[in-house]
Design a protein around this motif. Sequence first.
Motif, PDB file in Angstrom:
ATOM      1  N   LEU A  28     -63.213  56.214   9.632  1.00 20.67           N
ATOM      2  CA  LEU A  28     -62.799  55.273  10.678  1.00 20.67           C
ATOM      3  C   LEU A  28     -63.619  55.470  11.948  1.00 20.67           C
ATOM      4  O   LEU A  28     -64.046  54.498  12.576  1.00 20.67           O
ATOM      5  CB  LEU A  28     -61.311  55.445  10.981  1.00 20.67           C
ATOM      6  CG  LEU A  28     -60.344  54.961   9.896  1.00 20.67           C
ATOM      7  CD1 LEU A  28     -58.912  55.321  10.255  1.00 20.67           C
ATOM      8  CD2 LEU A  28     -60.484  53.455   9.687  1.00 20.67           C
ATOM      9  N   TYR A  29     -63.835  56.728  12.337  1.00 22.86           N
ATOM     10  CA  TYR A  29     -64.649  56.991  13.524  1.00 22.86           C
ATOM     11  C   TYR A  29     -66.088  56.516  13.318  1.00 22.86           C
ATOM     12  O   TYR A  29     -66.708  55.948  14.229  1.00 22.86           O
ATOM     13  CB  TYR A  29     -64.641  58.481  13.857  1.00 22.86           C
ATOM     14  CG  TYR A  29     -63.481  58.914  14.713  1.00 22.86           C
ATOM     15  CD1 TYR A  29     -63.319  58.424  16.000  1.00 22.86           C
ATOM     16  CD2 TYR A  29     -62.542  59.822  14.234  1.00 22.86           C
ATOM     17  CE1 TYR A  29     -62.252  58.814  16.789  1.00 22.86           C
ATOM     18  CE2 TYR A  29     -61.464  60.222  15.011  1.00 22.86           C
ATOM     19  CZ  TYR A  29     -61.330  59.706  16.293  1.00 22.86           C
ATOM     20  OH  TYR A  29     -60.267  60.100  17.061  1.00 22.86           O
TER      21      TYR A  29
ATOM     22  N   ILE B 222     -62.925  32.835  15.028  1.00 18.64           N
ATOM     23  CA  ILE B 222     -63.649  33.481  16.128  1.00 18.64           C
ATOM     24  C   ILE B 222     -63.114  34.885  16.415  1.00 18.64           C
ATOM     25  O   ILE B 222     -63.856  35.868  16.409  1.00 18.64           O
ATOM     26  CB  ILE B 222     -63.563  32.629  17.415  1.00 18.64           C
ATOM     27  CG1 ILE B 222     -64.083  31.217  17.163  1.00 18.64           C
ATOM     28  CG2 ILE B 222     -64.331  33.308  18.543  1.00 18.64           C
ATOM     29  CD1 ILE B 222     -65.530  31.142  16.768  1.00 18.64           C
ATOM     30  N   VAL B 223     -61.807  34.971  16.660  1.00 17.47           N
ATOM     31  CA  VAL B 223     -61.219  36.233  17.107  1.00 17.47           C
ATOM     32  C   VAL B 223     -61.303  37.312  16.025  1.00 17.47           C
ATOM     33  O   VAL B 223     -61.815  38.410  16.273  1.00 17.47           O
ATOM     34  CB  VAL B 223     -59.752  36.027  17.543  1.00 17.47           C
ATOM     35  CG1 VAL B 223     -59.120  37.367  17.906  1.00 17.47           C
ATOM     36  CG2 VAL B 223     -59.685  35.075  18.736  1.00 17.47           C
ATOM     37  N   LEU B 224     -60.800  37.005  14.836  1.00 15.32           N
ATOM     38  CA  LEU B 224     -60.770  38.027  13.795  1.00 15.32           C
ATOM     39  C   LEU B 224     -62.163  38.523  13.382  1.00 15.32           C
ATOM     40  O   LEU B 224     -62.367  39.738  13.232  1.00 15.32           O
ATOM     41  CB  LEU B 224     -60.011  37.521  12.569  1.00 15.32           C
ATOM     42  CG  LEU B 224     -58.483  37.437  12.723  1.00 15.32           C
ATOM     43  CD1 LEU B 224     -57.825  37.065  11.405  1.00 15.32           C
ATOM     44  CD2 LEU B 224     -57.909  38.748  13.243  1.00 15.32           C
ATOM     45  N   PRO B 225     -63.153  37.642  13.182  1.00 15.17           N
ATOM     46  CA  PRO B 225     -64.495  38.157  12.863  1.00 15.17           C
ATOM     47  C   PRO B 225     -65.076  39.044  13.972  1.00 15.17           C
ATOM     48  O   PRO B 225     -65.742  40.044  13.685  1.00 15.17           O
ATOM     49  CB  PRO B 225     -65.332  36.883  12.689  1.00 15.17           C
ATOM     50  CG  PRO B 225     -64.345  35.843  12.264  1.00 15.17           C
ATOM     51  CD  PRO B 225     -63.105  36.160  13.036  1.00 15.17           C
TER      52      PRO B 225
ATOM     53  N   ALA C 192     -50.949  50.651  14.303  1.00 17.36           N
ATOM     54  CA  ALA C 192     -51.614  49.390  14.009  1.00 17.36           C
ATOM     55  C   ALA C 192     -51.771  48.557  15.272  1.00 17.36           C
ATOM     56  O   ALA C 192     -52.770  47.849  15.448  1.00 17.36           O
ATOM     57  CB  ALA C 192     -50.820  48.609  12.963  1.00 17.36           C
ATOM     58  N   LEU C 193     -50.797  48.643  16.162  1.00 14.46           N
ATOM     59  CA  LEU C 193     -50.804  47.798  17.359  1.00 14.46           C
ATOM     60  C   LEU C 193     -51.884  48.206  18.357  1.00 14.46           C
ATOM     61  O   LEU C 193     -52.582  47.338  18.903  1.00 14.46           O
ATOM     62  CB  LEU C 193     -49.423  47.852  18.018  1.00 14.46           C
ATOM     63  CG  LEU C 193     -49.257  47.036  19.310  1.00 14.46           C
ATOM     64  CD1 LEU C 193     -49.486  45.554  19.045  1.00 14.46           C
ATOM     65  CD2 LEU C 193     -47.871  47.270  19.912  1.00 14.46           C
ATOM     66  N   GLN C 194     -52.030  49.500  18.600  1.00 15.86           N
ATOM     67  CA  GLN C 194     -52.942  49.946  19.652  1.00 15.86           C
ATOM     68  C   GLN C 194     -54.404  49.532  19.411  1.00 15.86           C
ATOM     69  O   GLN C 194     -55.055  49.014  20.324  1.00 15.86           O
ATOM     70  CB  GLN C 194     -52.833  51.473  19.818  1.00 15.86           C
ATOM     71  CG  GLN C 194     -51.498  51.954  20.345  1.00 15.86           C
ATOM     72  CD  GLN C 194     -51.203  51.487  21.757  1.00 15.86           C
ATOM     73  OE1 GLN C 194     -52.114  51.172  22.513  1.00 15.86           O
ATOM     74  NE2 GLN C 194     -49.936  51.428  22.111  1.00 15.86           N
ATOM     75  N   PRO C 195     -54.979  49.754  18.203  1.00 14.38           N
ATOM     76  CA  PRO C 195     -56.366  49.326  17.991  1.00 14.38           C
ATOM     77  C   PRO C 195     -56.544  47.806  18.113  1.00 14.38           C
ATOM     78  O   PRO C 195     -57.542  47.340  18.667  1.00 14.38           O
ATOM     79  CB  PRO C 195     -56.679  49.800  16.565  1.00 14.38           C
ATOM     80  CG  PRO C 195     -55.686  50.863  16.283  1.00 14.38           C
ATOM     81  CD  PRO C 195     -54.456  50.477  17.020  1.00 14.38           C
TER      82      PRO C 195
ATOM     83  N   ILE D 137     -59.813  46.818  10.838  1.00 10.59           N
ATOM     84  CA  ILE D 137     -60.011  47.875   9.834  1.00 10.59           C
ATOM     85  C   ILE D 137     -59.455  49.207  10.332  1.00 10.59           C
ATOM     86  O   ILE D 137     -58.807  49.945   9.581  1.00 10.59           O
ATOM     87  CB  ILE D 137     -61.495  47.992   9.478  1.00 10.59           C
ATOM     88  CG1 ILE D 137     -61.969  46.724   8.761  1.00 10.59           C
ATOM     89  CG2 ILE D 137     -61.751  49.227   8.611  1.00 10.59           C
ATOM     90  CD1 ILE D 137     -63.435  46.693   8.448  1.00 10.59           C
ATOM     91  N   VAL D 138     -59.687  49.526  11.605  1.00  7.97           N
ATOM     92  CA  VAL D 138     -59.155  50.772  12.173  1.00  7.97           C
ATOM     93  C   VAL D 138     -57.628  50.743  12.176  1.00  7.97           C
ATOM     94  O   VAL D 138     -56.978  51.745  11.862  1.00  7.97           O
ATOM     95  CB  VAL D 138     -59.704  50.988  13.600  1.00  7.97           C
ATOM     96  CG1 VAL D 138     -58.974  52.144  14.275  1.00  7.97           C
ATOM     97  CG2 VAL D 138     -61.204  51.277  13.552  1.00  7.97           C
TER      98      VAL D 138
END
Length: 235
Positions: free
Chosen positions: A216-217, A141-144, A108-111, A151-152
């Motif tokens: 996801l890809y 701003i950031v999340l959108p 979860a952290l890397q993406p 999602i990834v």
Amino acid sequence: MEYVNTDMLNAVSLTFKLALVTSVLLLLIVMPLAWFLANWRHSAKSFVLSIFALPLVLPPTVLGFYLLIAFSPESALGAWWLDLFGSTLAFSFEGLVLGSLIYSLPFALQPLYSGFTQLNKGYLEVATSLGFSPLETFFRIVLPQCKAAVIVAFGLSFAHTVGEFGVVLMIGGNIPTETQVLSIALYEQVEALEYERAHVMSLGLLVFSFVALALLYRFDGNKRHSAVSQHRVDS
């Protein structure tokens, strides 16, 4: 032979319940952490990132062994849990959730970290000039702008949790309806030489993993294409 039985369905249900709970909690925990790390400038940053990425390379049984010790009633955490809830943390669904949070954290952290570091900082400057608070800036701003990364991160952590074996076996054992997830049930069928049922479980996990990664890809690729197109328009 009956290829699908009640025990198998219970294992599927428990597996997806564990994956859903873990993925939702990971997003809540990791989003602020990833945002902090993406904007943190310190010489120890690479060391901290290495700690969070450790589950990617650490053998699952090693991590599961140390978590089992940490969850035992003899440890501070295990004793506190036992006093608070009257049940042991090891060999429980709650223990599986906590172990899965640690084991799936880097997925979860890397993406999210990658998405936040690639964010156009111009958006943040505009938000500041408009009087947005840091919290408003993050949610409006950031999340959108980083929706694809979110999602990834959710999808990868969900799929990774579904496929867990070593960690859940060490800290959860094989208790039907409580800790027997699909990967453990598959192992049990192989041990019992029930290869037909093992084939059904394996094929189901294989198809799920492939479809999840393909989606996801595809989503991430479409999002990147849209971002490039928008950048060209803006230019």
